[in-house]
Write a protein that holds these residues in place. Sequence first.
Motif, PDB file in Angstrom:
ATOM      1  N   VAL A 350      16.341  36.746  50.838  1.00 58.19           N
ATOM      2  CA  VAL A 350      15.498  36.214  51.921  1.00 58.19           C
ATOM      3  C   VAL A 350      14.150  35.759  51.382  1.00 58.19           C
ATOM      4  O   VAL A 350      13.707  34.630  51.627  1.00 58.19           O
ATOM      5  CB  VAL A 350      15.294  37.287  53.015  1.00 58.19           C
ATOM      6  CG1 VAL A 350      14.288  36.799  54.046  1.00 58.19           C
ATOM      7  CG2 VAL A 350      16.609  37.622  53.699  1.00 58.19           C
ATOM      8  N   VAL A 351      13.483  36.635  50.642  1.00 56.10           N
ATOM      9  CA  VAL A 351      12.119  36.341  50.180  1.00 56.10           C
ATOM     10  C   VAL A 351      12.108  35.145  49.233  1.00 56.10           C
ATOM     11  O   VAL A 351      11.229  34.271  49.325  1.00 56.10           O
ATOM     12  CB  VAL A 351      11.511  37.584  49.501  1.00 56.10           C
ATOM     13  CG1 VAL A 351      10.175  37.240  48.850  1.00 56.10           C
ATOM     14  CG2 VAL A 351      11.320  38.700  50.522  1.00 56.10           C
ATOM     15  N   ILE A 352      13.087  35.062  48.343  1.00 55.76           N
ATOM     16  CA  ILE A 352      13.113  33.954  47.382  1.00 55.76           C
ATOM     17  C   ILE A 352      13.297  32.622  48.098  1.00 55.76           C
ATOM     18  O   ILE A 352      12.611  31.632  47.808  1.00 55.76           O
ATOM     19  CB  ILE A 352      14.214  34.183  46.328  1.00 55.76           C
ATOM     20  CG1 ILE A 352      13.801  35.298  45.368  1.00 55.76           C
ATOM     21  CG2 ILE A 352      14.499  32.896  45.548  1.00 55.76           C
ATOM     22  CD1 ILE A 352      14.869  35.695  44.383  1.00 55.76           C
ATOM     23  N   VAL A 353      14.233  32.560  49.059  1.00 54.41           N
ATOM     24  CA  VAL A 353      14.481  31.298  49.754  1.00 54.41           C
ATOM     25  C   VAL A 353      13.271  30.892  50.601  1.00 54.41           C
ATOM     26  O   VAL A 353      12.842  29.732  50.567  1.00 54.41           O
ATOM     27  CB  VAL A 353      15.752  31.402  50.628  1.00 54.41           C
ATOM     28  CG1 VAL A 353      15.850  30.206  51.566  1.00 54.41           C
ATOM     29  CG2 VAL A 353      16.982  31.460  49.746  1.00 54.41           C
ATOM     30  N   VAL A 354      12.696  31.830  51.348  1.00 53.75           N
ATOM     31  CA  VAL A 354      11.546  31.498  52.188  1.00 53.75           C
ATOM     32  C   VAL A 354      10.356  31.075  51.324  1.00 53.75           C
ATOM     33  O   VAL A 354       9.672  30.084  51.612  1.00 53.75           O
ATOM     34  CB  VAL A 354      11.158  32.690  53.086  1.00 53.75           C
ATOM     35  CG1 VAL A 354       9.866  32.394  53.840  1.00 53.75           C
ATOM     36  CG2 VAL A 354      12.270  32.979  54.083  1.00 53.75           C
ATOM     37  N   THR A 355      10.114  31.816  50.246  1.00 53.35           N
ATOM     38  CA  THR A 355       8.998  31.467  49.367  1.00 53.35           C
ATOM     39  C   THR A 355       9.236  30.129  48.674  1.00 53.35           C
ATOM     40  O   THR A 355       8.305  29.329  48.499  1.00 53.35           O
ATOM     41  CB  THR A 355       8.777  32.573  48.317  1.00 53.35           C
ATOM     42  OG1 THR A 355       8.640  33.830  48.979  1.00 53.35           O
ATOM     43  CG2 THR A 355       7.522  32.302  47.500  1.00 53.35           C
ATOM     44  N   ALA A 356      10.497  29.864  48.280  1.00 49.56           N
ATOM     45  CA  ALA A 356      10.811  28.587  47.643  1.00 49.56           C
ATOM     46  C   ALA A 356      10.594  27.426  48.602  1.00 49.56           C
ATOM     47  O   ALA A 356      10.047  26.378  48.223  1.00 49.56           O
ATOM     48  CB  ALA A 356      12.258  28.597  47.141  1.00 49.56           C
ATOM     49  N   LEU A 357      11.010  27.593  49.861  1.00 50.33           N
ATOM     50  CA  LEU A 357      10.772  26.539  50.849  1.00 50.33           C
ATOM     51  C   LEU A 357       9.272  26.324  51.054  1.00 50.33           C
ATOM     52  O   LEU A 357       8.793  25.191  51.137  1.00 50.33           O
ATOM     53  CB  LEU A 357      11.444  26.899  52.179  1.00 50.33           C
ATOM     54  CG  LEU A 357      12.966  26.761  52.233  1.00 50.33           C
ATOM     55  CD1 LEU A 357      13.504  27.343  53.538  1.00 50.33           C
ATOM     56  CD2 LEU A 357      13.383  25.300  52.113  1.00 50.33           C
ATOM     57  N   GLY A 358       8.528  27.433  51.137  1.00 48.40           N
ATOM     58  CA  GLY A 358       7.082  27.315  51.275  1.00 48.40           C
ATOM     59  C   GLY A 358       6.448  26.657  50.071  1.00 48.40           C
ATOM     60  O   GLY A 358       5.557  25.811  50.201  1.00 48.40           O
TER      61      GLY A 358
END
Length: 696
Positions: A350-358
Amino acid sequence: MIRSLVSFVLALLALPALAAPVSEQPHTRVELIAQSSAPAPGKPLQLGIVLTPKAGWHTYWLNPGDAGAPTRAEWRMPAGVSAPPELQYPVPGTLVVSGLMNHVYEKRNILLTQIDVPAGLAAGNAFPIEVQVDWLVCSHEQCVPESATLSLPLVVGDGADDATMAPQIAEGRAALPRALAATATWAKAGTRFVLSVPMAGLDKVKSAWFFPTGDAVITHVTPQKVTIAGDALRIETDAGTPGPEGEVTGVLRVEMAGEAPMGFAITAKEGSVPGPGAALAATGGNDDAAGGGDGPGLPLILLGAVLGGLILNVMPCVFPILSLKALALAKGNVGPAEARTEALAYTAGVVIVVTALGGLVLALRAAGSQVGWAFQLQDPRVIAFLLLLVTGIALNLAGLFEVTLTTGNLGQEKARSGGASGAFFTGALAAFVATPCTGPFMAGALGAALVLPTVQALSVFAGLGLGLALPFLLIGFSPALRRRLPKPGAWMVRLRAILSVPMFLTALALAWVLGQQVGVNGMAMGLAGTLIFGLFLWWLGSRQHGGKSLAIPGTLSLATIVAAVLLVPTAAPEGAAKATTTAASELNAVKFTPAALAELRGANKPVFLYMTADWCLTCKVNEKGAMADAAVADYFKAKGITVMEGDWTRNDPAISAWLAEHKRAGVPVYVYYDPTGGETELPQILTVDALTTLKV
């Protein structure tokens, strides 16, 4: 003959370039505008210089601060016309570079002035206006002086407003600081400068920053401590050298809760000032670091991000994924160590995908693109991919097929498999499909992230991911919570079928969004691809239910998804019209453009502006609910409130720029502009009562 031709060309090249009203410089676009292209004899004419620095660059206010230089204009007027007065500057912003405070404009800004057109001029006579503009434009690394000579070929006429330039003049007027009715006072206490500004609405003040027009009034980079002392705003900071004398002039930039920042022109007399007062109620205090410190601090922003992510777990496209993954830990054969491993892997996904999108949003904005959170949903191919993915998940939940290691990669194989790998991809899937739902819970935090330094901004996106992963993380690390989960049984099959319903509804909504983006034909292509994918899954399920072994290469299912996505066009056909929402129709909404908004505000008309998108669930709920209520339409009509719609379903740079200026990363956003120039942002969950009590 050839020699004569060459001589003629060289002579042309040697002539000075004719001045034009627009000039594109390496780092700035500059334009000369006028209220009317046909100025009337005996009447004033407003002029403006529009400076638009390129991304990463900025120009300067009248007092540039610790470094920089203001914009200068040298006018050449027709005979009998006096030179215009000094330029009027809009309210500036603050920027600290290498420990130096700069008073700057990082976006488009309009500098205004005015001339008097002589009486007795005959209609039809030429009335040319020419100006040489010199300015300094800087990035964080370098400064470049730029210059341009601009000319407007005006003709004496009836003074009618120009359809293109007059709205920009109105926009410039709206951005100027307002006159302050009350009398401000200042005093020097030792090495400290104190300013007292009486004003109304102090209970709503979130932050303030004083920009003096004089160089020696204050130390620009020193933090300004702002408190409320009685009926006045009290600003205290270090005095400059040698310090102020006589009247002190400047601009006070104030941000109030629910409103865009506003500026007040200050003329303060030396006198008595109150002692330090109460902290600002809207923020719990304002002892800002240099730079003004708009808005809440980073800890509050992070807390808002975590809470917003936590709420996302109840969204219809996330809840089924979380529920099934959580229930998988209730089977009884998962040990404590394995449960913790899966919880950490899910959180990492979750954190990697959300941070990558950000991070992608931040990178695109740094490169000059005006994008916001969930920008990927403006691409029809992403919507088509989500449509296929959600349909596949829904069919899997309904029992049409099962995902095993021998069925190939169907897009959610990794998410359905066990272990750390399956948990990681489940988290990644949940994060990706949750982005359309972040609006009502994350607007402030994500908007703040887009103006924070990169590391802090990424921490906000990571906080959103942590909040989204928090329920499963707690289940994985708490044996007591796992024991409270229902025991496995036949009921889980029924629950899976029930959980497929919100996924099917999500797929239906995505198909509708696709139609809004690329038209009916494009939606038909997307549905055709979904049908092909569904038939493939049906064939797979029938083979499984028949007990037949299956060894399909993973590339087959991947190729099916890619082919289906490629069927979808990337844009609507020329002339295709979007469906009008009930709210837009009932409220007679007009299309948002910066010029149209500026014109309405310049005419002191009340305006209700809403930014929306078809993929935004909260937007659609508000537009089908409170905004579509007959009482709202009647109230707006009776009060003469103009409704303006900004549709962000497809990429619109003007809307992206507006959102960035208002520190919002996405939609919905609802703003009411009252006739007095006030600006109030409404909550993202609208009610009829809130809309029918707007003050006119």
